[in-house]
Design an enzyme around this catalytic site. Structure first.
Site: not given
Ligand code: TYM
Length: 331
Positions: A112, A195, A198
């Site tokens: 990032k 990957k 979004k």
């Molecule tokens: P975020 O918003 O990037 O993604 C949400 C969830 O989706 C999963 N994910 C994927 N899984 C498979 N293939 C992909 N291409 C893919 N892109 C995203 C992520 O692994 C995630 O599970 N930091 C976290 C949000 C967060 C969080 C937490 C999660 C904040 N606090 C506490 C768990 C516990 C995030 O940015 O996820």
């Protein structure tokens, strides 16, 4: 006693089928047998520049998508992170225990920081500590995430160690990551070496949950596939095709072997056409429900309020204990 599950998604970009396959689809399954909390990580979104109105609208949109995808607000506690101020408070305590060297190792920070060169702020650096606070506040046993979040989960466990080293055990539960066997890393449609994200600037790289049928078809049909013609799962030599097969497998419930047998002797194009139909049909009712929910912000507000109240009772309990343990005077 049911085990506690906690997870969330950062409110940036558009929720994709990667988020669905890697995370939300698993959240949905887990809601049947666990005590689940799912939240909208709106504070996390502020680590990159956000237009205030867009952030506000997107928070409602993500919430409506959680519901439309099948997360039940009665069975689960669903809430917005910023509605429960204990997250930011616990983060401060944990920040004071986390060595900078550990944060320096986070690959997501490095990625990032490279992408947002003009805004490498301290929040981007300490983001994983806020994530640890999210998890530890609710004494979560399991955290269902995609592969990209595993390192942050390991850091959370390290942070429990730092806390216990100084103050003793018994305040926090040690959480485990719950990473699905399949689809834990859905890849970009145009560039299957990276990957699916979004917040990708090129929207051809992902299918969003709320894309219309036309867009979904176009994106899947133009996905990069590899040279060759045989439909076989081979991550090394056919990453593009294998990614499409994984998506197909999750959406259809068919195994990869069953797909290989079904498509023996057929062309890549056949698989793409069928996959596009499958995803369109799967997401059609979700999109319809989403459109309905978005018409009623009062209802969404009411649910968010209820969710936050339920979450806060639990967060408060942990934070009180933490404040007492570290020596802050309680009145
Ligand atoms: P975020 O918003 O990037 O993604 C949400 C969830 O989706 C999963 N994910 C994927 N899984 C498979 N293939 C992909 N291409 C893919 N892109 C995203 C992520 O692994 C995630 O599970 N930091 C976290 C949000 C967060 C969080 C937490 C999660 C904040 N606090 C506490 C768990 C516990 C995030 O940015 O996820």
């Amino acid at each position: 006693m049911k085990k506690t599950i906690l997870s969330g998604s950062t409110v940036t970009g558009d929720l994709t089928i990667g988020n669905y396959i890697g995370a939300i689809n698993n959240w949905k399954k887990l809601q049947e047998d666990y005590d689940c909390l799912y939240f909208l990580a709106d504070l996390h979104a502020l680590t990159v520049f956000q237009d205030p109105q867009v952030l506000r609208d997107r928070t409602y949109s993500f919430f409506a998508q959680y519901l439309a995808l099948g997360l039940d607000p009665e069975k689960n506690i669903i809430f917005a992170q910023s509605h429960v101020h204990e997250h930011a408070e616990l983060m401060w305590i944990l920040t004071c225990l986390t060595p900078m060297g550990f944060l320096n190792r986070m690959t997501q920070f490095k990625e990032k920081a490279e992408k947002h060169v003009k805004n490498v702020n301290s929040g981007l650096f300490t983001y994983p500590v806020l994530m640890a606070a999210d998890i530890l506040l609710y004494q979560a046993d399991l955290v269902p995430v995609g592969e990209d979040q595993r390192q942050h989960l390991e850091l959370t466990r390290d942070i429990v160690g730092f806390f216990e080293h100084r103050y003793g055990a018994g305040v926090f539960k040690l959480p485990d990551a719950h990473v699905g066997k399949q689809g834990a890393r859905v890849m970009s449609l145009q560039d299957p070496e990276k990957k699916m994200s979004k917040s990708d600037d090129n929207d051809k790289n992902f299918v969003s949950i709320i894309d219309d049928a036309k867009k979904i078809e176009k994106k899947i049909k133009s996905a990069t596939t590899d040279s060759g013609s045989e439909i076989t799962f081979d991550l090394e030599n056919k990453p593009g095709l294998s990614n499409l097969m994984t998506i197909y497998s999750v959406f259809s419930g068919k195994s990869i072997q069953a797909l290989e047998a079904e498509y023996a002797g057929k062309m890549y194009g056949h698989l793409k056409v069928d996959l596009a139909d499958l995803v369109v049909e799967h997401l059609r009712p979700v999109r319809e429900r989403y459109v309905e929910l978005m018409k009623n912000r009062d209802y969404l507000d009411e649910l968010l309020k209820k969710g936050a109240a339920r979450a806060q009772v639990r967060a408060r309990g942990t934070l009180d204990q933490v404040y007492k343990t570290v020596g802050l005077v309680r009145s």
